[in-house]
Design a protein around this motif. Structure first.
Motif, PDB file in Angstrom:
ATOM      1  N   GLY A  13     108.511  68.179  59.443  1.00 25.92           N
ATOM      2  CA  GLY A  13     109.221  68.398  58.191  1.00 25.92           C
ATOM      3  C   GLY A  13     110.080  69.638  58.149  1.00 25.92           C
ATOM      4  N   THR A  16     113.314  69.048  56.236  1.00 28.29           N
ATOM      5  CA  THR A  16     113.011  68.822  54.822  1.00 28.29           C
ATOM      6  C   THR A  16     112.716  70.134  54.114  1.00 28.29           C
ATOM      7  N   VAL A  17     111.935  71.003  54.746  1.00 28.37           N
ATOM      8  CA  VAL A  17     111.618  72.310  54.154  1.00 28.37           C
ATOM      9  C   VAL A  17     112.899  73.109  53.933  1.00 28.37           C
ATOM     10  N   LYS A  20     114.994  71.536  51.051  1.00 31.40           N
ATOM     11  CA  LYS A  20     114.412  71.815  49.728  1.00 31.40           C
ATOM     12  C   LYS A  20     114.662  73.262  49.313  1.00 31.40           C
ATOM     13  N   ILE A 154     105.922  75.743  60.706  1.00 32.87           N
ATOM     14  CA  ILE A 154     105.559  74.715  59.735  1.00 32.87           C
ATOM     15  C   ILE A 154     104.489  73.811  60.324  1.00 32.87           C
ATOM     16  N   GLU A 156     101.333  70.666  58.721  1.00 32.17           N
ATOM     17  CA  GLU A 156     101.001  69.819  57.570  1.00 32.17           C
ATOM     18  C   GLU A 156     100.353  70.625  56.445  1.00 32.17           C
ATOM     19  N   ASN A 158     101.011  73.779  55.453  1.00 26.91           N
ATOM     20  CA  ASN A 158     101.847  74.736  54.700  1.00 26.91           C
ATOM     21  C   ASN A 158     103.227  74.199  54.316  1.00 26.91           C
ATOM     22  N   ARG A 159     103.565  73.020  54.756  1.00 24.81           N
ATOM     23  CA  ARG A 159     104.942  72.559  54.552  1.00 24.81           C
ATOM     24  C   ARG A 159     105.313  72.373  53.084  1.00 24.81           C
ATOM     25  N   ASN A 160     104.361  72.094  52.229  1.00 19.15           N
ATOM     26  CA  ASN A 160     104.687  71.918  50.812  1.00 19.15           C
ATOM     27  C   ASN A 160     104.937  73.244  50.104  1.00 19.15           C
ATOM     28  N   GLU A 161     104.329  74.320  50.595  1.00 17.41           N
ATOM     29  CA  GLU A 161     104.499  75.640  49.981  1.00 17.41           C
ATOM     30  C   GLU A 161     105.677  76.423  50.572  1.00 17.41           C
ATOM     31  N   GLU A 164     109.115  77.166  48.601  1.00 21.65           N
ATOM     32  CA  GLU A 164     108.965  78.211  47.589  1.00 21.65           C
ATOM     33  C   GLU A 164     108.920  79.594  48.241  1.00 21.65           C
TER      34      GLU A 164
END
Length: 171
Positions: A13, A16-17, A20, A154, A156, A158-161, A164
């Motif tokens: 990702g 994607t990171v 975003k 990156i 799985e 930490n990729r959502n944080e 930000e």
């Protein structure tokens, strides 16, 4: 001037990171973002290659494809015409922007001396940069970026944080 690079295994990702984070910087801070974004080209669930897009103009081309000609990286042929005509030009034009995005500095992109030269011009500038780095490349340009940038790995977990975190770092 802050410079951030993200790296990690294929498919985790990275692009994607970066996308975003860049979208939030545009939306929340009104930054003008230039540079390139790559994406998979899929047909019936199978990856056939990668596209390349100029973030400022929206111009899109083929970075690489399983069919075609050009230097080979794995099963893909690198399309030097679009890599240089769209990619290198987008990076040079991004020097007039608030943030330069380079997605990605990897084996395909490194097949072009013109692209390498454009990345070096960005590195010599005073522009903030957000880049995606191939995780295991030993190319001198990739090594330079690893030394000069804040590098975030990156996965799985930490990729959502990370988008930000990147936004906060670049504020």
């Amino acid at each position: 001037m802050l410079r951030i690079a993200v790296t990690g295994r294929p498919g985790v990702g990275k692009s994607t990171v970066v996308a975003k984070a860049a979208e939030r910087l545009v939306r929340e801070m009104g930054l003008k973002v230039g540079g390139i974004r790559t994406a998979e080209i899929r047909k019936e669930g199978t990856r056939e290659g990668f596209s390349i897009r100029d973030l400022a103009t929206g111009e899109t081309g083929i970075l690489s494809h399983a069919s075609g000609s050009g230097p080979r990286v794995g099963k893909y042929h690198v399309n030097l015409e679009d890599l240089e005509g769209i990619g290198a030009n987008a990076l040079r034009n991004a020097l007039a922007c608030d943030l330069v995005v380079i997605d990605e500095v990897g084996p395909m992109e490194l097949k072009s001396d013109e692209f390498i030269s454009a990345v070096e011009e960005v590195l010599e500038s005073d522009r903030p940069v957000l880049a995606v780095l191939h995780r295991s490349s030993k190319h001198p340009l990739v090594q330079r970026i690893r030394e000069e940038f804040e590098v975030l790995t990156i996965d799985e977990g930490n990729r959502n944080e990370l988008p930000e975190k990147i936004v906060e770092m670049l504020r």
